[in-house]
Design an enzyme around this catalytic site. Structure first.
Site, PDB file in Angstrom:
ATOM      1  CE  LYS A  51      -0.386  -0.134   5.055  1.00 30.94           C
ATOM      2  NZ  LYS A  51      -1.192  -0.691   6.167  1.00 30.94           N
ATOM      3  CE1 TYR A 262      15.198  31.729   6.554  1.00 27.64           C
ATOM      4  CE2 TYR A 262      15.092  29.379   6.065  1.00 27.64           C
ATOM      5  CZ  TYR A 262      15.007  30.701   5.648  1.00 27.64           C
ATOM      6  OH  TYR A 262      14.723  30.980   4.338  1.00 27.64           O
TER       7      TYR A 262
HETATM    8  C1  LIG Z   1      -0.479  -1.713   6.879  1.00 34.01           C
HETATM    9  C2  LIG Z   1      -1.089  -2.997   7.257  1.00 34.01           C
HETATM   10  C3  LIG Z   1      -0.289  -4.143   7.353  1.00 34.01           C
HETATM   11  C4  LIG Z   1       1.219  -4.094   7.294  1.00 34.01           C
HETATM   12  O1  LIG Z   1       1.689  -3.534   8.518  1.00 34.01           O
HETATM   13  P1  LIG Z   1       3.238  -3.359   8.838  1.00 34.01           P
HETATM   14  O2  LIG Z   1       3.263  -2.892  10.239  1.00 34.01           O
HETATM   15  O3  LIG Z   1       3.744  -2.331   7.888  1.00 34.01           O
HETATM   16  O4  LIG Z   1       3.878  -4.676   8.631  1.00 34.01           O
HETATM   17  C5  LIG Z   1      -0.933  -5.358   7.566  1.00 34.01           C
HETATM   18  N1  LIG Z   1      -2.283  -5.415   7.708  1.00 34.01           N
HETATM   19  C6  LIG Z   1      -3.061  -4.325   7.657  1.00 34.01           C
HETATM   20  C7  LIG Z   1      -4.527  -4.452   7.856  1.00 34.01           C
HETATM   21  C8  LIG Z   1      -2.498  -3.074   7.438  1.00 34.01           C
HETATM   22  O5  LIG Z   1      -3.268  -1.980   7.420  1.00 34.01           O
END
Ligand SMILES: *Cc1c(COP(=O)(O)O)cnc(C)c1O
Length: 366
Positions: A51, A262
């Protein structure tokens, strides 16, 4: 300036000129990290969570490398992300969409053979037994998923749906000993018995490391694939998947009493040599790394002096002969580890990847 014509208002903007920072994604490292999870969970299938454009590193390249190494199951957050991954991978692999269908995109799942995760009674109704789907049961995160009071209804509503997976998500997976883990495990096992034919999945990166009780049929590592090993389970050595470097623009010799950047927040106590680097928060390098972060050059960490600004950072390179205009300084990578930079920035590795690596990926030198 001329007024915008209707045409120029709708056509895509001209591509931004390249910025100076450079991201290198190591797909072999991502594959090696995926194999680490296969060793950790030998009795489960190991999927890949890609994702958010594979956490900013590019979902097409990461998915292709992982599919070539044998990954057969992928997770995206949205339908749009999944369509890109499907185009990259072709027909074979299964692609789940974690956020599930919306009224706008529900009709488009079939053509790309995407499998939604159904997260609510409303999504179950929307899906209407069209094709296989996954089911998300909420076991305590209260973010997405069917709640305990809806379980019976969901069993009835799903009686004609082939469930490709029944899953839940751990709220405290990165803290192995957190009491939420065992509580969610128990709730998950209880709820999943209502769907006896469906394969089960509970563990993200942290959950895999908690132990085999959490593995079930499929595990879902994300951030671990991209090199975060800063979890408290045996502190696994995962490989850096992203390296970001930026060039020195100027080197200066500075006298005691001079201040930098800054707000003049740092004052030289003695004679110093400094390097001004072409990197800043416009590249997603967080301003919270002011006076805390570092760049790595010629075998040593070079501290940031004063504030990070939009396109520039000042480093202390006293005594470093390699600090010359044009030299590349590493700000994320094997020598500036993801978890270290996240801790110094006061954030999670997830945000460093999506914000810093993600921005440099879109706008930086390639
Ligand atoms: C993002 C997500 C994962 C992966 O999580 P990580 O901590 O990055 O390994 C797995 N399951 C769901 C439902 C997620 O939203």
């Amino acid at each position: 300036m001329t007024a915008a014509t209707p045409d120029s208002a709708t056509s895509p903007p001209a591509r931004e000129p390249r910025r100076l920072a450079r991201l290198t994604v190591d797909h072999a490292a991502i594959v090696e990290n995926w194999r680490f999870f296969k060793k950790q969970a030998p009795n489960a299938a190991v999927s890949a969570v890609v994702k958010a454009d594979a956490y900013g590193l590019g979902s097409i390249g990461a998915s292709r490398a992982l599919a070539q190494a044998g990954a057969r199951v992928f997770f995206t957050a949205t339908h749009g992300e999944a369509v890109l991954v499907r185009k990259a991978l072709g027909e074979g692999p299964q692609i789940f969409v974690l956020n599930g269908p919306t009224a706008e995109d529900v009709g488009a799942f079939a053509s790309a053979k995407l499998t939604p995760i159904l997260n609510s009674m409303a999504q179950i109704k929307l899906w209407d037994a069209r094709a296989p789907a996954g089911l998300h049961i909420d076991t305590g995160m209260n973010r997405l998923g069917i709640g305990p009071e809806e379980l019976t209804d969901s069993v009835r509503a799903l009686k004609d749906v082939s469930l490709a997976i029944v899953m839940s998500h751990l709220a405290c997976a990165s803290e192995v000993k957190h009491e939420m883990n065992a509580l969610q495990l128990k709730r998950f096992v209880d709820a999943a018995t209502l769907f006896p034919k469906a394969p089960r999945s509970l563990a993200s990166t942290g959950g895999v490391l908690i132990g085999p009780d959490y593995h079930f049929d499929l595990v879902r590592p994300g951030v671990g694939l991209y090199g975060s090993g800063g979890l408290d389970a045996d502190n696994p050595k995962l490989n850096a998947a992203a390296t970001i470097e930026a060039p020195i623009l100027q080197v200066r010799d500075v006298l005691p009493g001079e201040t930098f950047g800054y707000g003049a927040t740092f004052t030289a106590a003695q004679k110093m040599r400094t390097a001004t680097v072409g990197l800043g928060y416009a590249d997603g390098y967080l301003r919270s790394l002011s006076t805390r972060g570092y760049g790595f050059l010629a075998g040593a960490k070079r501290p940031i002096l004063g504030r990070v600004s939009m396109d520039l950072i000042i480093l202390d390179v006293t005594g470093c002969d390699d600090a010359q205009p044009g030299a590349m300084v590493e700000f994320l990578g094997p020598n500036a580890p993801l978890d270290d930079i996240a801790a110094l920035a006061g954030t999670a590795p997830y945000e460093i990847l999506t914000t810093f690596a993600g921005t440099v990926r879109k706008t930086g030198v390639r």
